[in-house]
Design a protein around this motif. Structure first.
Motif, PDB file in Angstrom:
ATOM      1  N   LEU A   7       0.836  -1.202   0.000  1.00  0.00           N
ATOM      2  CA  LEU A   7       0.000   0.000   0.000  1.00  0.00           C
ATOM      3  C   LEU A   7       0.873   1.255   0.000  1.00  0.00           C
ATOM      4  N   GLY A 142      -6.024   5.539   6.182  1.00  0.00           N
ATOM      5  CA  GLY A 142      -5.582   5.055   4.879  1.00  0.00           C
ATOM      6  C   GLY A 142      -4.929   6.120   4.040  1.00  0.00           C
ATOM      7  N   GLU A 206       3.324  -0.446   7.953  1.00  0.00           N
ATOM      8  CA  GLU A 206       1.924  -0.792   7.747  1.00  0.00           C
ATOM      9  C   GLU A 206       1.507  -1.728   8.873  1.00  0.00           C
ATOM     10  N   THR A 208      -1.226  -4.223  10.510  1.00  0.00           N
ATOM     11  CA  THR A 208      -2.270  -5.110  10.031  1.00  0.00           C
ATOM     12  C   THR A 208      -2.512  -6.193  11.078  1.00  0.00           C
ATOM     13  N   ALA A 238      -4.631  -0.076   6.103  1.00  0.00           N
ATOM     14  CA  ALA A 238      -5.532  -0.058   4.956  1.00  0.00           C
ATOM     15  C   ALA A 238      -6.919   0.383   5.430  1.00  0.00           C
ATOM     16  N   ASP A 240     -10.882   0.541   5.939  1.00  0.00           N
ATOM     17  CA  ASP A 240     -11.919  -0.484   5.918  1.00  0.00           C
ATOM     18  C   ASP A 240     -13.283   0.153   6.195  1.00  0.00           C
ATOM     19  N   LYS A 270      -5.133  -1.269  -0.597  1.00  0.00           N
ATOM     20  CA  LYS A 270      -4.624  -2.328   0.261  1.00  0.00           C
ATOM     21  C   LYS A 270      -3.394  -2.937  -0.393  1.00  0.00           C
TER      22      LYS A 270
END
Length: 474
Positions: A7, A142, A206, A208, A238, A240, A270
């Motif tokens: 991303l 994001g 990032e 996650t 990312a 959502d 993403k």
């Protein structure tokens, strides 16, 4: 065949005007910036000297937050003459360069990294550069945000671009279900303690994993905000459905057909399956306990059940010397249980933990309780809108009844640039992001922790496990 991309690479590639060399330097287009009265004056002076205008004034938001007083009753006068000059010049720059300003008495005013998201000024897929290192906060939406210096602010205002060097990439996968009263603040503090204050230098992180997915958007902002304390130049997740719901009714979010178009694009933001990161870190938070700092760097931290460490047990000489220096400054002794450290002040606020969710957590701890007689407690909402919401929800009265001062929004004691300053020897439980020597006032001592932990410490009069004050299952 198209190579799988992270991303981060997608965001940077989509904003690259042109490559500058073969070493990863590019000319990067910047979507928006948010500027405060403290870091922007020289940039505007540079534009004036060169006779330049702002290239896209509508992409800039000016917001007073660093030097304004946070007294319970607000006026538009600064206590410090230097601060008054900065705010006056800020107003002049707003007028002369035709840039919108959230001034001290504007109900939209607050800490820039609270204000910009709550206005919908920051959207997924954007690249944001601003004169504050905690611009990384916007990664929770994001977007990709990073801090820049004054000369870079001038260049950005004049051209809407910056010379930028691509970063290495780090993926932090956070697993496990957080226990009662364990928060996003504890997650990021545990990561910083693990990898060090320079562990992410040169990287974009990032975040996650299922523990990140389970967090609210405001909790994610806390993590991205403090990632810079590990040296990260950027941090993000990312976007959502939680992000989309958060943004949907914000004043400056797209509306109607534009909203539907935006959502369709945002869902593509993403990392591709199979994309490679330069470094991978796995963080299991299943047994994480509330964290506190004991030193003068955010990585000098431990779970509240721990003890002040003995530097002599540190095999790395450089770290051992740093630990010795920290304990001398903090007036702490090896082997002291952290939950026995007495405090004089409790501070809840900042761009890290001054949002409505943070205040709700603190109120849940404080309801029906009183803070210790020797503790001065201050709560600074992250924005005027947060303050108003807290008052509507009855949180403010809980704080007042508990003995906290309920004040106006601003950076306040996070960096002590107004009258909210600790005195030498004062020891503060703080929900802020930095515990450097003198950060909250010359000779002051700061212990970082979550808002709930600050509230619990204020009641106990010393550092304490919030779970023992409020009950494990609450």
């Amino acid at each position: 065949m198209t190579l799988a991309k992270t991303l981060y690479r997608k965001l940077i590639d989509s904003h690259t005007v042109r490559e500058l060399d073969a070493q990863g330097n590019v000319l990067l287009y910047i979507d928006r910036t948010v500027l405060n009265e403290y870091t922007s004056p020289q940039a505007f002076s540079g534009l004036r000297e060169k006779g330049r205008r702002a290239w896209r004034p509508e992409s800039v938001l000016l917001n007073v937050d660093h030097v304004n007083p946070t007294r319970p009753v607000r006026d538009d006068k600064m206590t410090d003459p230097g601060g008054q000059l900065q705010v006056d010049y800020f107003r002049e720059n707003s007028r002369d360069f035709d840039i919108e300003l959230f001034d001290v008495l504007d109900e939209r005013q607050g800490i820039e990294h609270v204000v910009a998201p709550e206005q919908g000024f920051i959207l997924p897929g954007m690249v944001i550069a601003a004169g504050d290192s905690h611009t990384t906060t916007y990664g929770a939406l994001g977007a990709f945000g990073f801090g820049i210096g004054t000369s870079e602010i001038e260049h950005l205002l004049a051209t809407q671009t910056l010379a930028y060097k691509r970063l290495k990439t780090m993926r932090v996968t956070v697993s496990g279900q957080l226990g009662p009263w364990v928060t996003a603040k504890d997650v990021i503090m545990s990561l910083i303690a693990r990898i060090g204050a320079d562990g992410a230098t040169g990287y974009a992180i990032e975040f996650t994993g299922p523990a990140i997915d389970a967090l609210s958007v405001e909790g994610r902002m806390t993590i991205c905000n403090m990632a810079v304390e590990a040296g990260a130049r950027g941090a993000f997740m990312a976007p959502d459905e939680k992000v989309f719901e958060y943004l949907k009714d914000k004043p400056r979010a797209p509306k109607g057909a534009l909203w539907e178009q935006a959502i369709a694009y945002w869902r593509t933001l993403k990392t591709d399956p199979g994309a490679q990161f330069d470094q991978e870190i796995a963080l299991d938070c299943s047994h994480l306990e509330p964290m506190v700092t004991w030193g003068i760097s955010p990585d000098q931290a431990s779970g509240i059940g721990g003890e002040v460490p003995d530097p002599m047990n540190e095999p790395n000489q450089q770290k051992r010397i740093a630990d010795e220096k920290a304990l001398a400054y903090m007036d702490l002794h090896p082997g002291t249980r952290l939950c026995e450290v007495r405090i004089s002040h409790a501070f809840i606020g900042s761009c890290t933990n001054g949002r409505i969710e943070d205040l709700r957590q603190a109120a849940n701890v404080l309801k029906g309780k009183k803070i210790a007689a020797h503790v001065r407690g201050m709560i600074i909402p992250g924005s005027t809108l947060v303050r108003q919401q807290a008052e509507r929800e009855g949180l403010a009265q809980i704080f007042i009844d508990a003995g906290f001062e309920w004040r106006q929004s601003g950076c306040s004691m996070c960096l002590a640039m107004n009258e909210d300053v600790l005195q030498p020897g004062d020891r503060c439980a703080s929900s802020t992001n930095r515990n450097f020597a003198g950060r909250q006032g010359a000779g002051s001592r700061t212990h970082l922790m979550s808002p709930a932990m600050v509230a619990a410490a204020a009641v106990a009069g010393h550092l304490v496990d919030v779970r023992s004050v409020s009950g494990q299952g609450e």
